[in-house]
Design an enzyme around this catalytic site. Structure first.
Site, PDB file in Angstrom:
ATOM      1  N   ALA A  15     -22.221  47.677  65.237  1.00 51.20           N
ATOM      2  CA  ALA A  15     -22.503  46.571  64.311  1.00 51.20           C
ATOM      3  C   ALA A  15     -24.005  46.484  64.011  1.00 51.20           C
ATOM      4  O   ALA A  15     -24.395  46.232  62.866  1.00 51.20           O
ATOM      5  CB  ALA A  15     -21.995  45.253  64.893  1.00 51.20           C
ATOM      6  N   GLY A  28     -20.452  49.152  72.993  1.00 54.53           N
ATOM      7  CA  GLY A  28     -20.242  50.098  71.900  1.00 54.53           C
ATOM      8  C   GLY A  28     -20.121  49.404  70.560  1.00 54.53           C
ATOM      9  O   GLY A  28     -20.698  49.833  69.560  1.00 54.53           O
ATOM     10  N   CYS A  29     -19.378  48.303  70.530  1.00 53.89           N
ATOM     11  CA  CYS A  29     -19.171  47.575  69.280  1.00 53.89           C
ATOM     12  C   CYS A  29     -20.471  46.908  68.823  1.00 53.89           C
ATOM     13  O   CYS A  29     -20.736  46.820  67.621  1.00 53.89           O
ATOM     14  CB  CYS A  29     -18.061  46.547  69.443  1.00 53.89           C
ATOM     15  SG  CYS A  29     -16.465  47.343  69.816  1.00 53.89           S
ATOM     16  N   THR A  30     -21.283  46.469  69.776  1.00 58.45           N
ATOM     17  CA  THR A  30     -22.589  45.887  69.444  1.00 58.45           C
ATOM     18  C   THR A  30     -23.481  46.954  68.829  1.00 58.45           C
ATOM     19  O   THR A  30     -24.117  46.730  67.799  1.00 58.45           O
ATOM     20  CB  THR A  30     -23.245  45.273  70.699  1.00 58.45           C
ATOM     21  OG1 THR A  30     -22.411  44.213  71.168  1.00 58.45           O
ATOM     22  CG2 THR A  30     -24.643  44.754  70.405  1.00 58.45           C
TER      23      THR A  30
END
Length: 155
Positions: free
Chosen positions: A51, A46-48
């Site tokens: 970003a 999710g964070c990838t």
């Protein structure tokens, strides 16, 4: 857990190390609008996605006068790996002590699969040129969030 920010609040000051260990302050961006987003952990799906979405839209945001800063509790070394692996262009800052996370109301109680625990609340705060909160979004989704911000900001 600290209180959540609301539009009109003074954005809390911070100085944190980036992926290269250089100190970056919110004050460095005075006179520009800043999108400060808080995410749980580098190198996670999710964070990838989030970003990469910010990186893909960085030119559009910069042209509209916005700088983008991502903050997580990761160490600078992990942020450097994240940046290299995903070819990220956004500024990534390390907040292992969770001081900025806490000051922005982005760290607190979370519920997942029936369990309650303390963690990073995926949040985005838009700060105006004067250092005031323009938008404060909490519990945002990683996917589609950047497109929603661009739409909400009228870019």
């Amino acid at each position: 857990m600290s209180a959540r920010l609301t539009p009109g609040d003074e954005a809390p000051a911070f100085t944190l190390p980036d992926a290269d260990g250089n100190e970056v302050s919110l004050a460095d961006h005075k006179g520009r609008k800043v999108i400060v987003y808080f995410y749980p952990a580098a190198l996670t799906p999710g964070c990838t996605k989030q970003a990469c979405d910010f990186t893909d839209n960085l030119d559009v945001l910069a042209e509209a006068g916005y700088d983008v800063i991502g903050i997580s509790p990761d160490a600078p070394e992990k942020l450097a790996k994240f940046r290299e692996k995903e070819n990220l262009k956004v500024t990534l800052l390390a907040d292992p002590d969770k001081k900025a996370l806490d000051a922005y109301g982005a760290y607190g109680e979370k519920k997942n699969y029936g369990k309650t625990y303390m963690g990073v609340i995926r949040s985005t705060i838009v700060v105006d040129e004067e250092g005031k909160v323009e938008h404060a979004l909490y519990n945002v989704r990683a996917t589609g969030h950047v497109a929603k911000i661009i739409k909400d900001l009228g870019i």
